[in-house]
Design a protein around this motif. Structure first.
Motif, mmCIF file in Angstrom:
data_model
loop_
_atom_site.group_PDB
_atom_site.id
_atom_site.type_symbol
_atom_site.label_atom_id
_atom_site.label_comp_id
_atom_site.label_asym_id
_atom_site.label_seq_id
_atom_site.Cartn_x
_atom_site.Cartn_y
_atom_site.Cartn_z
ATOM 1 N N VAL A 297 0.865 -1.183 0.000
ATOM 2 C CA VAL A 297 0.000 0.000 0.000
ATOM 3 C C VAL A 297 0.896 1.225 0.000
ATOM 4 N N SER A 298 0.759 2.061 -0.993
ATOM 5 C CA SER A 298 1.632 3.223 -1.117
ATOM 6 C C SER A 298 1.342 4.248 -0.026
ATOM 7 N N ASP A 299 2.354 5.049 0.290
ATOM 8 C CA ASP A 299 2.163 6.131 1.252
ATOM 9 C C ASP A 299 1.081 7.097 0.787
ATOM 10 N N ARG A 300 1.030 7.340 -0.520
ATOM 11 C CA ARG A 300 0.046 8.289 -1.041
ATOM 12 C C ARG A 300 -1.375 7.812 -0.764
ATOM 13 N N LEU A 301 -1.649 6.540 -1.069
ATOM 14 C CA LEU A 301 -2.997 6.024 -0.840
ATOM 15 C C LEU A 301 -3.340 5.981 0.642
ATOM 16 N N LEU A 302 -2.388 5.555 1.451
ATOM 17 C CA LEU A 302 -2.656 5.489 2.882
ATOM 18 C C LEU A 302 -2.858 6.883 3.462
ATOM 19 N N GLU A 303 -2.073 7.842 2.989
ATOM 20 C CA GLU A 303 -2.216 9.201 3.493
ATOM 21 C C GLU A 303 -3.552 9.807 3.095
ATOM 22 N N GLU A 304 -4.055 9.475 1.917
ATOM 23 C CA GLU A 304 -5.379 9.961 1.518
ATOM 24 C C GLU A 304 -6.445 9.460 2.487
ATOM 25 N N SER A 305 -6.354 8.187 2.862
ATOM 26 C CA SER A 305 -7.317 7.634 3.822
ATOM 27 C C SER A 305 -7.171 8.284 5.193
ATOM 28 N N ALA A 306 -5.926 8.442 5.641
ATOM 29 C CA ALA A 306 -5.688 9.048 6.957
ATOM 30 C C ALA A 306 -6.160 10.495 6.989
ATOM 31 N N ASP A 307 -5.878 11.232 5.920
ATOM 32 C CA ASP A 307 -6.286 12.638 5.867
ATOM 33 C C ASP A 307 -7.808 12.772 5.878
ATOM 34 N N GLN A 308 -8.478 11.867 5.181
ATOM 35 C CA GLN A 308 -9.940 11.879 5.189
ATOM 36 C C GLN A 308 -10.467 11.676 6.603
ATOM 37 N N ASN A 309 -9.841 10.758 7.331
ATOM 38 C CA ASN A 309 -10.252 10.500 8.702
ATOM 39 C C ASN A 309 -10.031 11.724 9.590
ATOM 40 N N VAL A 310 -8.899 12.392 9.417
ATOM 41 C CA VAL A 310 -8.603 13.585 10.210
ATOM 42 C C VAL A 310 -9.629 14.686 9.919
ATOM 43 N N ARG A 311 -10.035 14.821 8.669
ATOM 44 C CA ARG A 311 -11.040 15.838 8.329
ATOM 45 C C ARG A 311 -12.354 15.563 9.056
ATOM 46 N N ILE A 312 -12.735 14.295 9.139
ATOM 47 C CA ILE A 312 -13.953 13.945 9.873
ATOM 48 C C ILE A 312 -13.781 14.245 11.357
ATOM 49 N N MET A 313 -12.616 13.918 11.911
ATOM 50 C CA MET A 313 -12.352 14.227 13.311
ATOM 51 C C MET A 313 -12.463 15.723 13.582
ATOM 52 N N ASP A 314 -11.888 16.518 12.688
ATOM 53 C CA ASP A 314 -11.956 17.971 12.850
ATOM 54 C C ASP A 314 -13.398 18.459 12.802
ATOM 55 N N ALA A 315 -14.190 17.860 11.930
ATOM 56 C CA ALA A 315 -15.574 18.306 11.758
ATOM 57 C C ALA A 315 -16.423 18.040 12.996
ATOM 58 N N VAL A 316 -16.110 16.971 13.726
ATOM 59 C CA VAL A 316 -16.923 16.626 14.894
ATOM 60 C C VAL A 316 -16.239 16.985 16.210
ATOM 61 N N GLY A 317 -15.013 17.529 16.147
ATOM 62 C CA GLY A 317 -14.338 17.993 17.350
ATOM 63 C C GLY A 317 -13.557 16.939 18.104
ATOM 64 N N THR A 318 -13.128 15.869 17.429
ATOM 65 C CA THR A 318 -12.329 14.831 18.074
ATOM 66 C C THR A 318 -10.849 15.182 17.985
ATOM 67 N N ASP A 319 -10.161 15.160 19.119
ATOM 68 C CA ASP A 319 -8.742 15.503 19.143
ATOM 69 C C ASP A 319 -7.843 14.310 18.826
ATOM 70 N N LEU A 320 -8.211 13.132 19.342
ATOM 71 C CA LEU A 320 -7.330 11.973 19.236
ATOM 72 C C LEU A 320 -8.167 10.713 19.071
ATOM 73 N N GLN A 321 -7.716 9.818 18.185
ATOM 74 C CA GLN A 321 -8.372 8.526 18.031
ATOM 75 C C GLN A 321 -7.403 7.397 18.354
ATOM 76 N N LEU A 322 -7.923 6.364 19.024
ATOM 77 C CA LEU A 322 -7.180 5.127 19.222
ATOM 78 C C LEU A 322 -7.602 4.174 18.106
ATOM 79 N N LEU A 323 -6.685 3.911 17.189
ATOM 80 C CA LEU A 323 -6.995 3.123 15.997
ATOM 81 C C LEU A 323 -6.718 1.649 16.231
ATOM 82 N N SER A 324 -7.739 0.832 16.052
ATOM 83 C CA SER A 324 -7.596 -0.617 16.095
ATOM 84 C C SER A 324 -8.029 -1.192 14.746
ATOM 85 N N PRO A 325 -7.788 -2.476 14.501
ATOM 86 C CA PRO A 325 -8.198 -3.078 13.227
ATOM 87 C C PRO A 325 -9.717 -3.087 13.085
ATOM 88 N N ARG A 326 -10.189 -3.221 11.860
ATOM 89 C CA ARG A 326 -11.624 -3.434 11.648
ATOM 90 C C ARG A 326 -11.919 -4.892 12.036
#
Length: 212
Positions: free
Chosen positions: A37-66
């Motif tokens: 998995v390229s850094d570019r693709l993974l970063e796109e997913s991570a950045d999308q998640n951060v945008r959602i966190m910002d929208a709802v006011g979440t400062d930190l997430q503990l990431l576990s597997p699906r």
């Protein structure tokens, strides 16, 4: 600070395509067959998640597997180990991309009838090498097929002692359900309820259970 303690890895489709290929190949490619998995693709997913966190006011997430995409049950042991490692490495890469927004909670290589001590190597790796702050524990690695002891069974005690030794919390979260009686989300509810009522194992020095 607002912390989301129950968040799961957001990764590109390439990671989950790798999971399918790993399973259907039946070990043909050996242990060198790892997720690409390229850094570019993974970063796109991570950045999308951060945008959602910002929208709802979440400062930190503990990431576990699906959880429903973990490999447990009667899958090949080598596949379980490889997929667990790949998933944890992907979480670690995501954390490194946003070190102020994410922390890692690791997958465990759980297989029916295998000693619980078989989890220890990956637990130590995610703590010592990846810097994770917890692990995800499936209370029913048999995936609804009545092959897993309840969390109060002595089978689990060495794991609890290991978690106490490392001062490491476990997030209790069931995975897939293969018996056809219920969907995986219904299985989540059933197994996590059973986990709460069946736990009678040892506690850490604080008096609190190692699982949460």
């Amino acid at each position: 600070m607002i912390i989301d303690a129950h968040a799961h890895l957001v990764a590109p489709a390439a990671l989950y395509a790798h999971r399918s290929n790993l399973v259907v190949s039946g070990g043909q490619y050996g242990s060198s067959y790892r997720a690409q998995v390229s850094d570019r693709l993974l970063e796109e997913s991570a950045d999308q998640n951060v945008r959602i966190m910002d929208a709802v006011g979440t400062d930190l997430q503990l990431l576990s597997p699906r959880p429903f995409l973990t490999l447990n049950g009667t899958a090949r042991w080598n596949d379980i180990v490889d997929w667990t490692s790949d998933t944890n490495d992907m979480i670690a890469r995501t954390v490194r991309m946003h070190p102020n927004r994410f922390r890692g909670v690791g997958a465990l290589p759980q297989q029916v009838d295998r000693p619980v001590t078989s989890l220890f190597e990956e637990i130590e790796r995610v703590v010592d090498e990846l810097g994770f702050v917890g692990v995800l524990l499936n209370p029913d690695p048999s995936e609804g097929m009545n092959g897993s002891p309840p969390l109060g069974d002595p089978y689990w005690y060495p794991l609890y002692e290991k978690l106490c030794e490392l001062d490491l919390p476990a997030h209790i979260h069931s995975g897939q359900c293969c018996n056809g009686r219920e969907t995986y989300d219904e299985h989540f509810i059933a197994e996590e309820g059973l986990a709460i009522t069946s736990y009678t194992g040892p506690t850490c020095s604080t008096g609190s259970p190692t699982s949460s």
